[in-house]
Write a protein that holds these residues in place. Structure first.
Motif, PDB file in Angstrom:
ATOM      1  N   ASN A  42       0.801  -1.221   0.000  1.00 32.87           N
ATOM      2  CA  ASN A  42       0.000   0.000   0.000  1.00 32.87           C
ATOM      3  C   ASN A  42       0.836   1.274   0.000  1.00 32.87           C
ATOM      4  O   ASN A  42       0.416   2.293  -0.505  1.00 32.87           O
ATOM      5  CB  ASN A  42      -0.977   0.020   1.178  1.00 32.87           C
ATOM      6  CG  ASN A  42      -0.274  -0.015   2.512  1.00 32.87           C
ATOM      7  OD1 ASN A  42       0.360  -1.011   2.857  1.00 32.87           O
ATOM      8  ND2 ASN A  42      -0.380   1.050   3.271  1.00 32.87           N
ATOM      9  N   TYR A  43       2.051   1.243   0.563  1.00 31.10           N
ATOM     10  CA  TYR A  43       2.872   2.451   0.614  1.00 31.10           C
ATOM     11  C   TYR A  43       3.517   2.795  -0.728  1.00 31.10           C
ATOM     12  O   TYR A  43       4.033   3.886  -0.891  1.00 31.10           O
ATOM     13  CB  TYR A  43       3.968   2.310   1.678  1.00 31.10           C
ATOM     14  CG  TYR A  43       3.437   2.427   3.082  1.00 31.10           C
ATOM     15  CD1 TYR A  43       2.948   3.641   3.561  1.00 31.10           C
ATOM     16  CD2 TYR A  43       3.419   1.329   3.929  1.00 31.10           C
ATOM     17  CE1 TYR A  43       2.466   3.759   4.852  1.00 31.10           C
ATOM     18  CE2 TYR A  43       2.937   1.438   5.224  1.00 31.10           C
ATOM     19  CZ  TYR A  43       2.466   2.655   5.672  1.00 31.10           C
ATOM     20  OH  TYR A  43       1.984   2.766   6.945  1.00 31.10           O
ATOM     21  N   HIS A  44       3.515   1.873  -1.681  1.00 26.75           N
ATOM     22  CA  HIS A  44       4.145   2.131  -2.974  1.00 26.75           C
ATOM     23  C   HIS A  44       3.185   2.715  -4.007  1.00 26.75           C
ATOM     24  O   HIS A  44       3.620   3.249  -5.018  1.00 26.75           O
ATOM     25  CB  HIS A  44       4.787   0.854  -3.526  1.00 26.75           C
ATOM     26  CG  HIS A  44       5.998   0.431  -2.758  1.00 26.75           C
ATOM     27  ND1 HIS A  44       7.240   0.956  -2.987  1.00 26.75           N
ATOM     28  CD2 HIS A  44       6.138  -0.449  -1.734  1.00 26.75           C
ATOM     29  CE1 HIS A  44       8.108   0.409  -2.150  1.00 26.75           C
ATOM     30  NE2 HIS A  44       7.466  -0.432  -1.377  1.00 26.75           N
ATOM     31  N   LEU A  45       1.896   2.625  -3.765  1.00 28.26           N
ATOM     32  CA  LEU A  45       0.924   3.157  -4.725  1.00 28.26           C
ATOM     33  C   LEU A  45       0.884   4.676  -4.632  1.00 28.26           C
ATOM     34  O   LEU A  45       0.638   5.244  -3.573  1.00 28.26           O
ATOM     35  CB  LEU A  45      -0.467   2.591  -4.456  1.00 28.26           C
ATOM     36  CG  LEU A  45      -1.561   3.066  -5.411  1.00 28.26           C
ATOM     37  CD1 LEU A  45      -1.274   2.632  -6.838  1.00 28.26           C
ATOM     38  CD2 LEU A  45      -2.912   2.546  -4.963  1.00 28.26           C
ATOM     39  N   VAL A  46       1.141   5.346  -5.774  1.00 34.06           N
ATOM     40  CA  VAL A  46       1.110   6.806  -5.822  1.00 34.06           C
ATOM     41  C   VAL A  46      -0.220   7.270  -6.399  1.00 34.06           C
ATOM     42  O   VAL A  46      -0.896   8.111  -5.823  1.00 34.06           O
ATOM     43  CB  VAL A  46       2.280   7.365  -6.663  1.00 34.06           C
ATOM     44  CG1 VAL A  46       2.189   8.875  -6.801  1.00 34.06           C
ATOM     45  CG2 VAL A  46       3.610   6.950  -6.048  1.00 34.06           C
ATOM     46  N   CYS A  47      -0.602   6.734  -7.546  1.00 31.05           N
ATOM     47  CA  CYS A  47      -1.885   7.111  -8.139  1.00 31.05           C
ATOM     48  C   CYS A  47      -2.301   6.076  -9.169  1.00 31.05           C
ATOM     49  O   CYS A  47      -1.499   5.244  -9.602  1.00 31.05           O
ATOM     50  CB  CYS A  47      -1.824   8.504  -8.756  1.00 31.05           C
ATOM     51  SG  CYS A  47      -0.706   8.660 -10.145  1.00 31.05           S
ATOM     52  N   ALA A  48      -3.568   6.152  -9.566  1.00 28.59           N
ATOM     53  CA  ALA A  48      -4.119   5.226 -10.555  1.00 28.59           C
ATOM     54  C   ALA A  48      -5.230   5.922 -11.326  1.00 28.59           C
ATOM     55  O   ALA A  48      -5.880   6.828 -10.805  1.00 28.59           O
ATOM     56  CB  ALA A  48      -4.655   3.967  -9.874  1.00 28.59           C
ATOM     57  N   SER A  49      -5.432   5.470 -12.553  1.00 26.03           N
ATOM     58  CA  SER A  49      -6.547   5.971 -13.360  1.00 26.03           C
ATOM     59  C   SER A  49      -7.860   5.621 -12.669  1.00 26.03           C
ATOM     60  O   SER A  49      -7.946   4.634 -11.934  1.00 26.03           O
ATOM     61  CB  SER A  49      -6.544   5.322 -14.746  1.00 26.03           C
ATOM     62  OG  SER A  49      -5.333   5.529 -15.407  1.00 26.03           O
ATOM     63  N   SER A  50      -8.888   6.400 -12.953  1.00 23.33           N
ATOM     64  CA  SER A  50     -10.202   6.140 -12.342  1.00 23.33           C
ATOM     65  C   SER A  50     -10.800   4.822 -12.828  1.00 23.33           C
ATOM     66  O   SER A  50     -11.714   4.295 -12.203  1.00 23.33           O
ATOM     67  CB  SER A  50     -11.154   7.296 -12.631  1.00 23.33           C
ATOM     68  OG  SER A  50     -11.362   7.432 -14.019  1.00 23.33           O
ATOM     69  N   THR A  51     -10.278   4.283 -13.913  1.00 19.03           N
ATOM     70  CA  THR A  51     -10.790   3.020 -14.458  1.00 19.03           C
ATOM     71  C   THR A  51     -10.212   1.799 -13.749  1.00 19.03           C
ATOM     72  O   THR A  51     -10.675   0.684 -13.962  1.00 19.03           O
ATOM     73  CB  THR A  51     -10.454   2.921 -15.956  1.00 19.03           C
ATOM     74  OG1 THR A  51      -9.044   3.080 -16.126  1.00 19.03           O
ATOM     75  CG2 THR A  51     -11.201   3.968 -16.758  1.00 19.03           C
TER      76      THR A  51
END
Length: 105
Positions: A42-51
């Motif tokens: 969880n600490y490595h996720l920066v951002c993701a597309s809304s899809t």
């Protein structure tokens, strides 16, 4: 998304223009195909597309793994869409930088 001591923080941006993001270390862009799955700390996720679909779960139901392994929550991501991951998390990054800061004698 960010999960830390204060909970989950998720910002949603819509509209025209750009958004600046940052992370600790390098950022890696991963393009997930339709239905493709990716599990990340969880600490490595920066951002993701809304899809991109996502869910949060514990990495292990074994209490020893939780107490001694240092990993607890992971993000399960499902495409399609783009994901940005950082190569470092804040605690190790801060420890690395601290070595170069002046100390009081």
């Amino acid at each position: 998304g960010l999960i830390g001591g204060s909970g989950l923080l998720w910002l949603n941006f819509k509209g025209k223009g750009g958004v600046w993001v940052s992370g600790f270390g390098a950022l890696h862009k991963i393009v997930l195909k339709e239905g493709e799955r990716l599990t990340v700390d969880n600490y490595h996720l920066v951002c993701a597309s809304s899809t991109v679909g996502w869910s949060v779960r514990t990495f292990s139901s074994n209490i020893k793994s939780f107490l001694f392994g240092g990993e607890f929550l992971v993000m399960d991501l499902v495409g399609p869409g783009e994901v940005l991951l950082s190569t470092r998390t804040l605690p190790p990054f801060a420890q690395m930088v601290a070595r170069f800061l002046p100390t009081k004698n």
